[in-house]
Design an enzyme around this catalytic site. Structure first.
Site, PDB file in Angstrom:
ATOM      1  N   GLY A  35       0.858  -1.161   0.066  1.00 59.17           N
ATOM      2  CA  GLY A  35      -0.053  -0.018  -0.004  1.00 59.17           C
ATOM      3  C   GLY A  35       1.026   1.272  -0.005  1.00 59.17           C
ATOM      4  O   GLY A  35       0.755   2.133  -0.991  1.00 59.17           O
ATOM      5  N   HIS A  36       1.916   1.353   1.031  1.00 56.96           N
ATOM      6  CA  HIS A  36       2.877   2.293   1.012  1.00 56.96           C
ATOM      7  C   HIS A  36       3.615   2.477  -0.316  1.00 56.96           C
ATOM      8  O   HIS A  36       3.620   3.721  -0.868  1.00 56.96           O
ATOM      9  CB  HIS A  36       3.843   2.060   1.960  1.00 56.96           C
ATOM     10  CG  HIS A  36       3.156   2.327   3.424  1.00 56.96           C
ATOM     11  ND1 HIS A  36       3.304   1.211   4.068  1.00 56.96           N
ATOM     12  CD2 HIS A  36       2.696   3.148   4.065  1.00 56.96           C
ATOM     13  CE1 HIS A  36       2.467   1.439   5.510  1.00 56.96           C
ATOM     14  NE2 HIS A  36       2.099   2.417   5.325  1.00 56.96           N
ATOM     15  N   GLY A 153      -3.221   7.423   1.372  1.00 55.31           N
ATOM     16  CA  GLY A 153      -4.078   6.239   1.247  1.00 55.31           C
ATOM     17  C   GLY A 153      -5.729   6.406   1.486  1.00 55.31           C
ATOM     18  O   GLY A 153      -5.726   6.833   2.578  1.00 55.31           O
TER      19      GLY A 153
END
Ligand code: PAF
Length: 286
Positions: A35-36, A153
């Site tokens: 995700g990062h 996010g």
């Protein structure tokens, strides 16, 4: 390049700005996952230089939360950042960020308090003061790095909305870029806290995305009453799930909805193996 000191970061930023380069900031608490990496990738595409902050921010954790056990994996984070061409990883100590020996409280430190309307719901309801801590550290990071763009996010949907509101209300000259949720093939939204789950817990955690997907399907089949949409969740829950909230609100203002529409977002927080997990979905994808 790994930097721990604010002055060292500022030195590079000043040099880059003099050269007319754009700077992107990806704020993180480390324990980096795909995700990062998607945020870093977007930052690399958008900006000339990319700074990742890696700081487990003490003031956004409540007294009974997981600050002490939150995963700290700086060596692995550095490896990922080097592989992806991050220019600076800024990993300050709490003393560097908040001052030597400083008592971390809003009795003694200046905090940024987002509006009650935005935080008295969803995650903010059980995590009192959490978004004050988030906004305070994010504004500090913005002032230290002075990025042109900052990347967050959608997984932490309320966080992004609150940060956008802060940026608007305080005239912060930074563009906030929101990036889509990254999921495992199973549907589980990536989170640093997934590390706390056993394999069985990961299976039980799939219920969050299943509930959200089902709500989206029902909405797209014509059910708009939000109570009716939320009731569809009960079929998925077992004694392994401790639901904290399931809400359908406006995706920009967080206003409650009686009737869902194409601007609605469904958000869920649920504990599995006592790990607090969150997820969300837009009822109509952009
Ligand atoms: O989303 C996070 O990891 C944190 O809340 C953030 C934005 C890095 C602030 O500490």
């Amino acid at each position: 390049m790994l930097l721990h000191k604010i002055d060292e970061v500022r030195e590079s930023i000043i040099k880059w700005k003099k050269e007319g380069l754009t700077v992107g900031l990806v704020p993180t608490m480390g324990a980096l996952h795909n995700g990062h990496l998607s945020l870093i990738k977007k930052a690399k595409e958008t900006c000339d230089k990319v700074v990742v902050s890696d700081f487990v921010n003490p003031i956004q954790f409540g007294p009974s939360e997981d600050f002490d056990k939150y995963p700290r994996t700086l060596d692995a984070d550095m490896e990922l950042c080097n592989e992806t061409g991050v220019d600076i990883v800024f990993a300050p100590s709490a003393n560097e960020m908040y001052g030597e020996g400083q008592r971390l409280s809003n009795d003694t430190l200046t905090y940024v308090c987002p509006p009650f309307f935005y935080v008295n719901k969803l995650c903010g309801k059980s995590r009192v003061g959490h978004f004050d801590g988030v906004c305070t550290v994010v504004l500090k990071l913005f002032n230290i790095v002075q990025p042109d763009f900052a990347f967050f996010g959608q997984k932490d949907a309320q966080q992004v909305i609150v940060i956008k509101k802060m940026v608007k209300d305080l005239n912060v000259p930074i563009k906030i870029v929101q990036c889509p949720i990254v999921r495992e093939e199973s549907g589980l939204a990536l989170s640093s806290r997934n590390k706390y789950l056993s394999e069985a817990g990961k299976q039980d955690a799939l219920v969050l995305s299943k509930i959200l997907n089902n709500i989206k399907v029902c909405y797209n089949r014509g059910i708009t009453d939000t109570d009716a949409l939320k009731e569809t969740a009960y079929g998925f829950l077992t004694d392994k799930h401790e639901m904290e909230y399931l809400e359908i609100v406006d995706k920009e203002t967080l206003e409650d909805k009686k009737q869902a529409d194409d601007n609605s977002i469904a958000l869920i927080a649920c504990r599995v193996e006592n790990v607090r997990l969150i997820d969300n979905i837009y009822l109509k994808e952009d």
